[in-house]
Scaffold this active site. Structure first.
Site, PDB file in Angstrom:
ATOM      1  N   ASP A  96      -1.888   8.073  -6.912  1.00  0.00           N
ATOM      2  CA  ASP A  96      -1.987   8.970  -5.766  1.00  0.00           C
ATOM      3  C   ASP A  96      -2.070   8.181  -4.466  1.00  0.00           C
ATOM      4  O   ASP A  96      -2.528   7.043  -4.432  1.00  0.00           O
ATOM      5  CB  ASP A  96      -3.211   9.891  -5.890  1.00  0.00           C
ATOM      6  CG  ASP A  96      -4.513   9.112  -5.955  1.00  0.00           C
ATOM      7  OD1 ASP A  96      -4.549   8.088  -6.650  1.00  0.00           O
ATOM      8  OD2 ASP A  96      -5.485   9.525  -5.304  1.00  0.00           O
ATOM      9  N   GLU A  97      -1.619   8.813  -3.407  1.00  0.00           N
ATOM     10  CA  GLU A  97      -1.799   8.325  -2.041  1.00  0.00           C
ATOM     11  C   GLU A  97      -1.286   6.896  -1.838  1.00  0.00           C
ATOM     12  O   GLU A  97      -1.919   6.076  -1.173  1.00  0.00           O
ATOM     13  CB  GLU A  97      -3.286   8.429  -1.647  1.00  0.00           C
ATOM     14  CG  GLU A  97      -3.776   9.864  -1.718  1.00  0.00           C
ATOM     15  CD  GLU A  97      -5.273  10.015  -1.473  1.00  0.00           C
ATOM     16  OE1 GLU A  97      -5.664  11.067  -0.935  1.00  0.00           O
ATOM     17  OE2 GLU A  97      -6.032   9.106  -1.827  1.00  0.00           O
TER      18      GLU A  97
END
Length: 470
Positions: A294-295
């Site tokens: 993620d991210e």
């Protein structure tokens, strides 16, 4: 947290009588079962059980023998849940004459799997028949027996005279986000410097013994443990103990003190990750490792490493959204709150299994009974074929640690997570909020009586039998 009606034979519960402790329950009382099983048949007949005259035993035709430590420990644990209050609060005997329940016979019909760890295909189905003088609990595997014992314990009515919390709510997976930017507390045998230099302190680590304890504690309660080592982002703590692992950051063509995600340009990166995940694969028995993703701008080089270890991969939804080439069995976890049903549609229509966590972030708190909004989510309420909906293999209640530690973890988690548990276990027809509230108030008190500091749903109190000694 599989929804049984899609992936498993289901919870088949047939009750012809309520179990009662020493006193009659009110005639209108309904058992506060949580999560509510697929099928329940009740009669108004009540049975008495007493500590000195009630036993939990192996059925005569059970394939699980007394040497099954997992089941024997469960017998001991649930016997204490049923009678423990009276041991802590002795009172004069006030036994009421009437129909008596003397035995609970537990029969497992297939290979019990007593020495195994639960997995994604574990059979957790059971049937429970309560009648005088013997109650019968039947399951195909030991995992169903554990769920049935919990249901039986919830049927016991204790009159006003008189972490196990996941198991109490029939959660069957612990997703352990074990490291992050701030700290690397996992003590690696192969790379001890990761925790030596990357943890908050040497006293804030999970030793191999600690990890083994968690795995065994979970196994004895039929709970899988899926570790997450979030890569290649959220890895700042990794770089403290593994020199050259992270990408250096530049400003105006000059290297700065900042570092970025794991550096994919170095051969040493792949050697390190291959060796590290080989260790993780041997330590954690589950068939999945959560890789995060993620991210960050994610590339597919890490997925190949885990696949070579014969482990399945779970990734956050950005990996799918960024059109990374994924292995066909990669599980995509949908966590972003915007349009999460549409995201489920896109993931499953592409043929990937999905886990939903977007509507169940328990670290996001609000005033009032927010458990209601968790309870009313319907994960399969998107336009898709039956095949696509069957690819939604479960859901997850998330509790992140920015504002949570040991001082507030348990009350923030329970009973709010209980609402998620029922939504993922019980049939879609179980949606009555008032009925859920009535049962959950009692279930919360049940957790308190078992030592879980679950916060109240609203004003009120637990009856005397649920109070704990301080």
């Amino acid at each position: 947290m599989r929804r049984s009606r899609y992936r498993a034979p289901g919870l088949l519960l047939a009750l012809v009588a309520l179990a009662a402790l020493v006193a009659q329950a009110p005639a209108q009382q309904r058992p506060a079962l949580w999560p509510f099983p697929r099928s329940v048949n009740m009669s108004p007949k009540l049975l008495n059980i007493a500590e000195d005259y009630f036993f939990i035993v192996h059925g005569p035709n059970s394939t699980a023998r007394p040497s099954c430590s997992l089941l024997q420990e469960a017998f001991r644990r649930y016997y204490d849940y049923i009678f423990g209050f009276y041991k802590r609060h002795p009172r004069p005997a006030r036994f009421q004459a009437g129909p008596q329940l003397e035995l609970l016979q537990v029969t497992i019909t297939l290979e019990p799997q007593c020495d195994s760890f639960p997995n994604m295909s574990s059979d957790e189905s059971y049937s429970l028949l309560v009648q005088e003088p013997v109650a019968f609990l039947k399951a195909n595997r030991v995992w169903g027996a554990l769920r049935g014992l919990e249901t039986f314990s919830q049927l016991v009515y204790q009159d006003s005279y008189g972490a196990d919390a996941m198991a109490f709510n029939k959660f069957n997976v612990l997703h352990w986000h074990i490291v992050d930017d701030q700290s690397f507390p996992y003590q690696s045998i192969t790379f001890p410097q990761l925790s030596n230099k990357g943890s908050y302190s040497l006293s804030h680590v999970y030793t191999p013994s600690d990890v083994h304890t968690v795995l065994e504690y979970a196994r004895f309660r039929g709970i899988r443990v899926i570790p997450e080592f979030d890569t290649p982002g959220h890895t700042e703590s990794w770089g403290k103990g593994q020199k050259g692992l992270l990408t250096p950051c530049y400003s105006q063509r000059k290297q700065t003190q900042r570092v970025g995600p794991i550096n994919p340009a170095l051969n040493e990166t792949y050697r390190f990750l291959t060796t590290f995940f080989k260790e993780i694969s041997s330590v954690f028995p589950d068939e999945f490792i959560h890789l995060g993703g993620d991210e960050v701008d994610f590339e597919c080089w890490i997925l190949g490493i885990v696949t070579s270890l014969k482990k399945g991969s779970i990734v956050w939804q950005e990996v799918f959204d960024d059109n990374v080439e994924l292995q066909p069995d990669t599980v995509v976890e949908v966590w972003k709150s915007e349009n999460y049903l549409e995201e489920l549609k896109q993931v499953t229509s592409s043929g990937f299994p999905a886990i939903l966590s977007a509507p169940w972030y328990l670290d996001v708190i609000s005033y009032g009974q927010d458990w209601r909004q968790y309870y009313t989510v319907e994960p399969l309420n998107f336009e898709g074929s039956e095949e696509e909906k069957q690819l939604v293999i479960g859901g997850e209640a998330c509790l992140w640690g920015e504002y949570v530690d040991a001082t507030n973890l348990i009350p923030r988690l329970w009973p709010r997570a209980s609402a998620v548990g029922e939504r993922l276990w019980s049939p879609q027809t179980v949606t009555d909020l008032q009925d859920a509230y009535n049962r959950l108030v009692i279930h919360r008190c049940r957790m308190v009586s078992r030592g879980i500091a679950a916060q109240p749903l609203f004003t009120g109190h637990c009856s005397l039998e649920y109070r704990k000694e301080t």
